[in-house]
Design an enzyme around this catalytic site. Structure first.
Site, short mmCIF file in Angstrom:
data_model
loop_
_atom_site.label_atom_id
_atom_site.label_comp_id
_atom_site.label_asym_id
_atom_site.label_seq_id
_atom_site.Cartn_x
_atom_site.Cartn_y
_atom_site.Cartn_z
N LYS A 248 45.95 54.53 42.90
CA LYS A 248 44.66 54.02 43.34
C LYS A 248 44.80 52.85 44.31
CE LYS A 248 41.59 55.98 39.95
NZ LYS A 248 40.50 55.78 38.98
N ARG A 282 46.14 58.97 32.98
CA ARG A 282 45.87 60.07 33.93
C ARG A 282 46.72 59.82 35.18
NH1 ARG A 282 42.11 61.27 38.12
NH2 ARG A 282 41.24 63.39 38.02
#
Length: 312
Positions: A248, A282
């Protein structure tokens, strides 16, 4: 101390081993799909397969049906505990009709369910897509909008599926510029608590709920870093907490790394979250993430070494 804490942990302060956070979960042992997890002693690795042409990280690499199925089956073969399949990115963008989203994800779910007992989740905020996916083998609905459509809770309640409730602020597929928080961890926790109450009121037992604080979702890098430092506060709900940190922007901006070069930062972030109480991570890089989480389990004394030969 919770009765679920093993006797060999009782010598430590409640909720900690050597300074590592051990959340007190209301239902640590869970049957999800065809697998059983004990989140008192286990950290699950969720792989990611995006059947979208504009996915955040892989930029459409698994958009074709055969590539998506291949990637999902390979993730399971590589040892992922669970595979998350998405047909629409969280990021702002054009609306995709419900039927088109279902057409993207349902065939992948069906093919993977025929090949593996891996837990299958579908990343969707739409009740109709969730219902179709559950019908062919999805065991989890991963809602990044935190029940923007409460009908999604009704669909899950009428099944045996688990629901992941994620913190975000934006209307689905719409921008939310310059998000502001006075106390990011406290406000995220408060919002998640409200959404959990809604899910329970709609008929989903807390034994089928998981929460996700939504790293980077309507949060800037500084806010997401603070949320990560205070991850242990998110375990107060007594539910397993999922950390979706892989590749991210908070990692890229912290390290000045482009997306292809964020693996080390992603592993560090996932490990930090795990040591602060995350019980599902995740991740895009399946093998590396599995090794990291199994190492965390070994350090915590939950997993014996595979070959303990050194200095024996």
């Amino acid at each position: 101390m919770s009765d679920t804490v093993p006797r060999d942990r009782a010598v430590f302060d409640s909720g900690r081993v050597g300074g590592f956070v051990l959340p007190t979960l209301t239902a640590p042992v869970r049957r999800i799909g065809r697998r059983t997890f004990d989140f008192d002693r286990q950290i699950a690795v969720m792989a990611i397969v995006n059947r979208t042409p504009d996915s955040f990280f892989d930029q459409g690499a698994t958009f074709a049906l055969d590539r998506a199925v291949e990637a999902a089956v390979q993730a399971a073969a590589d040892g992922a505990d669970w595979v998350d399949i998405g047909g629409v990115p969280f990021a702002p963008g054009p609306e995709l009709p419900t039927a088109d989203e279902a057409e993207r994800v349902v065939p992948v779910v069906q093919a993977l369910a025929a090949e593996s007992d891996v837990v299958i989740s579908v990343d969707t905020f739409r009740a109709d897509v969730a219902e179709a996916a559950i019908a062919v083998g999805a065991a989890v609905i991963n809602d990044t909008t935190g029940l923007a459509d409460p009908r999604l809770a009704d669909v899950v309640a009428d099944s045996e599926a688990t629901l992941v409730i994620t913190h975000s602020l934006a209307t689905p597929r719409q921008p939310h510029p310059r998000p502001q928080y006075g106390d990011v961890a406290g406000e995220v926790l408060g919002r998640l608590s409200e959404r959990v109450d809604l899910a329970i009121a709609r008929g989903i037992p807390d034994s089928r709920l998981i929460v996700d604080p939504g790293h980077d979702l309507n949060k800037n890098t500084v806010q997401t870093l603070e949320l990560t430092r205070r991850f242990d506060e998110l375990t107060a709900l007594g539910l397993p907490v999922l950390a979706a940190v892989s590749n991210k922007d908070f990692i890229g901006e912290s390290l000045q790394r482009d997306k292809p070069d964020r693996l080390a930062g992603s592993i560090a972030a996932a490990t930090t979250c795990a040591l602060l109480g995350a019980r599902i991570v995740r991740m895009h890089a399946v093998r590396e993430s599995i090794d990291a989480m199994r190492m965390v389990e070994a350090i915590l004394g939950w997993r014996a070494p595979v070959e303990p030969r050194h200095n024996v």
